[in-house]
Design an enzyme around this catalytic site. Structure first.
Site, PDB file in Angstrom:
ATOM      1  N   GLU A  43      31.920  27.976  22.087  1.00 15.15           N
ATOM      2  CA  GLU A  43      31.099  28.037  21.029  1.00 15.15           C
ATOM      3  C   GLU A  43      31.575  27.716  19.553  1.00 15.15           C
ATOM      4  O   GLU A  43      32.942  28.326  19.428  1.00 15.15           O
ATOM      5  CB  GLU A  43      30.406  29.510  20.988  1.00 15.15           C
ATOM      6  CG  GLU A  43      29.337  29.554  19.875  1.00 15.15           C
ATOM      7  CD  GLU A  43      28.916  30.712  19.376  1.00 15.15           C
ATOM      8  OE1 GLU A  43      29.489  31.805  19.775  1.00 15.15           O
ATOM      9  OE2 GLU A  43      27.666  30.799  18.860  1.00 15.15           O
ATOM     10  N   ARG A 269      40.293  37.827  31.298  1.00 16.70           N
ATOM     11  CA  ARG A 269      40.871  37.039  30.226  1.00 16.70           C
ATOM     12  C   ARG A 269      41.981  37.263  30.002  1.00 16.70           C
ATOM     13  O   ARG A 269      42.721  38.332  30.459  1.00 16.70           O
ATOM     14  CB  ARG A 269      39.888  36.987  29.077  1.00 16.70           C
ATOM     15  CG  ARG A 269      39.568  38.639  28.683  1.00 16.70           C
ATOM     16  CD  ARG A 269      38.258  38.824  27.867  1.00 16.70           C
ATOM     17  NE  ARG A 269      38.550  37.941  26.602  1.00 16.70           N
ATOM     18  CZ  ARG A 269      37.550  37.658  25.913  1.00 16.70           C
ATOM     19  NH1 ARG A 269      36.435  38.081  25.988  1.00 16.70           N
ATOM     20  NH2 ARG A 269      37.811  36.774  25.033  1.00 16.70           N
ATOM     21  N   LYS A 279      37.412  36.884  18.215  1.00 17.96           N
ATOM     22  CA  LYS A 279      37.072  36.028  17.001  1.00 17.96           C
ATOM     23  C   LYS A 279      36.739  36.769  15.914  1.00 17.96           C
ATOM     24  O   LYS A 279      36.905  36.254  14.550  1.00 17.96           O
ATOM     25  CB  LYS A 279      36.016  34.996  17.399  1.00 17.96           C
ATOM     26  CG  LYS A 279      36.646  33.543  18.216  1.00 17.96           C
ATOM     27  CD  LYS A 279      35.462  32.746  18.305  1.00 17.96           C
ATOM     28  CE  LYS A 279      35.557  31.533  19.411  1.00 17.96           C
ATOM     29  NZ  LYS A 279      34.507  30.805  19.670  1.00 17.96           N
TER      30      LYS A 279
END
Length: 569
Positions: A43, A269, A279
């Site tokens: 994104e 992850r 983020k």
RNA sequence: UGGCGAGUAGCCUAACGGUAAGGCACCUGCCUCUGGAGCAGGGGAUUGAAGGUUCGAAUCCUUCCUCGCCAGCCA
């Protein structure tokens, strides 16, 4: 597609097996798919970080290893958070990392028309409806982890009415939040994602690519799987938090006339000690001025690590060395350092530079004389050749390399002791000069002319070899030393993440004296300052005011001994 | 608490019913004009626990424990 083959740590190979590759290999072997197609779907709401590199490495790496292709697709379905700046930087970072999507650059927003049609199709099939409930009401109706949800009063509204309303949502007739489109699945499902998930919301926002063409935007769940299907993605690889979304992903694929059936597979992850890969947090670090920006050398972003001097190859080696599995993991930062040093040791040219200078006068060396000493550019790589380094009567050495009263195991310079100046001469300290405050300001030494080049014919072998730089040739520079951004391996574990921010993650040194040829070193190149570590010119450098970042120190046994000594006393 | 997922040395990962392997870290020794690099070696795992199936279980079954994820009109 051209992808550099990453080198890898000893004992591993880039195509080392993992559970995803096993699945992919079986799908190929058993004819379920002909060509492997994967995708990396960021994104554009921030910069890429080392966690993204794991995802990139998996998706691009599997495509490469199985002779398929990997698409870059921007998941740009939420215009309130996304910016063109990020779209540009993400592409730059991926290229810098050594991966290439060729012609296959896509945007979820490319599919907005198709997605809209499919949404209408779902309504027509009685599998979606427009809901007039507010966000709060929807939340109330959703139930909890242990209690089932309740149907919305609008759930059974006539298909024609939903169709009409959905069309008017698109036309922009209603304000943000007035209505949503929901899938009609099961409000009692134990999987909350299946309790009539929202498919479209009204957002009167400017989109970086579609501008104001749309006033409704698809949610992630409605966009992702269908985008995969449109592009013919065979294996949609994502991280574990989407596992719970897979039933919805499959439901949509099964209930829509999509052109292909992609399969979603999830992996754990990446987490690294002393660092935060979120983020939201990274954005806050930037916005609150804790760092110099997204590309601060302390940031775990690709841009930051690049500015820090970490080579792309080292980063790639790191993530492939870490493996792919489903168990939650926290990789020690040292493993990243190892991968980076491993590459740099092989490739970085050596230079002499002094961080904290101490003046040395060679008393028996002729005033005004300059000798060009031959020094290896990289002892690991003879083909890198040698360079000339000027030697003169006045030199600088590292202040740390001298002790007036040396403790045991301190092998460097001390009064009366002889050491080697690397690739130059043996020198002996004859006198320590202090100022009025008792501070050591200068060392008077003598050299042995018979040791030119750094060897003695009589077999004398000093226990230490020091780096040095000629006082009349040295270039003044600022050097920035970096350490972990956070003081603890698990930042925020106590609750307040920002309280764990390290007060000295950056130390700026002025008055450092570096090899003058470094003035021409381009940003992006990393060199080794012998005995000190790896350094790279910073973009803040100006012609008169060079700035270097310390990428990493060398492994330092003496420093470790000292640290242990401090612990033991 | 409902659902889903995961537990293999300090940290990662492998072993796909055949007797626990590799990397990082750590320790020794050798070598060395970077206290770097390199080379050689070493220690460290009752595979979360308890039962069961089997000639044989990290792998299969049962129960339990622990951890993670999900209750955005974020992705």
């Amino acid at each position: 597609m051209s992808i550099q083959t990453p080198t890898s740590p000893p004992g591993t190979s880039p195509e080392r097996g993992d559970f995803i590759r096993d699945i992919v290999a079986a799908d190929l072997r058993e004819g379920r798919v002909q060509t492997i197609v994967t995708r990396f779907p960021p994104e554009p709401n921030g910069y890429l970080h080392i966690g993204h590199l794991k995802a990139i490495s998996i998706s691009f790496g599997i495509a490469r290893d199985f002779g398929g292709r990997c698409h870059l697709r921007f998941d740009d379905t939420n215009p309130t958070k996304e910016e063109q700046e990020y779209i540009d930087h993400i592409q730059e970072d991926i290229h810098w990392l050594g991966f290439d999507w060729g012609e296959h650059l896509y945007f979820a927003s490319d599919y907005f028309d198709q997605l809209y049609e499919w949404a209408a199709y779902l309504i027509g099939a009685g599998k979606a409806y427009v809901d007039d409930l507010s966000a709060d009401e929807i939340r109330e109706h959703r139930g909890t982890l242990t209690e089932p949800g309740r149907n919305s009063p609008w759930r059974d509204r006539p298909i024609e009415e939903s169709l009409d309303l959905f069309g008017r949502m698109r036309k922009g007739e209603f304000p943000d939040g007035a209505r949503v489109l929901r899938a009609r699945i099961d409000m009692a499902s134990p999987n909350i994602n299946l309790r009539d998930p929202v498919l479209y919301r009204i957002l009167h926002a400017d989109h970086p690519r579609t501008g104001d063409a749309w006033s409704i935007y698809p949610m992630y769940d409605f966009a992702h799987g269908q985008s995969d299907a449109i592009e013919g993605i065979t294996h949609s690889l994502c991280s574990l938090e989407f596992e719970i979304h897979r039933p919805l992903y499959d439901w949509l694929i099964d209930n829509l006339p999509v052109p292909s059936k992609p399969r979603q597979i999830e992996f754990a992850r990446l987490n690294i000690t002393y660092t935060v890969l979120s983020k939201r947090v990274l954005l806050r670090l930037v916005n609150e001025g804790h760092v110099r920006g997204w590309n601060d050398p302390r940031m775990p972003t690709i841009a930051g690590m690049r500015r820090r001097g970490f080579p792309a190859e080292g980063l790639r080696d790191f993530v492939t060395g870490v493996g792919v599995a489903k168990a939650d993991n926290v990789i020690e930062f040292g493993q990243l350092e190892h991968a980076v040093r491993n590459v740099l040791n092989r490739t970085a040219p050596r230079r002499f530079s002094v961080l904290e200078p101490l003046k040395v006068i060679i008393e028996n060396y002729p005033e005004g004389q300059i000798e060009e000493m031959d020094v290896a550019n990289n002892p690991e790589d003879p083909s890198a050749g040698t360079r000339k380094v000027p030697f003169t009567r006045e030199l600088w050495i590292e202040r740390e390399d001298f002790m007036e009263e040396p403790p045991a195991k301190f092998f460097r310079l001390a009064p009366g002791r002889e050491v080697r100046l690397r690739s130059a001469y043996f020198v002996t300290c004859r006198e320590v000069v202090k100022d009025a405050a008792g501070e050591i300001v200068e060392l008077r030494c003598t050299y042995d002319p018979a040791t030119r080049g750094g060897d003695s014919a009589d077999g004398r072998r000093p226990k230490a070899t020091l780096h040095w730089i000629s006082a009349s040739h040295a270039m003044l520079a600022e050097i920035r030393l970096y350490d972990h951004l956070f003081v603890r391996p698990d930042p925020g574990a106590d609750g307040d993440l920002f309280a764990d921010l390290s007060p000295d993650s950056e130390r700026v040194l002025q008055g450092c004296l570096v090899d003058p040829t470094l003035a021409e070193l381009p940003v992006g190149e990393t060199v080794q300052f012998e005995r000190l570590g790896y350094f790279t010119p910073d973009r803040d450098s100006t012609p008169g005011q060079p700035v270097f970042n310390r990428t990493l120190t060398l492994k330092d046994t003496w420093a470790k001994l000292q640290a242990q000594g401090r612990q033991n006393t």
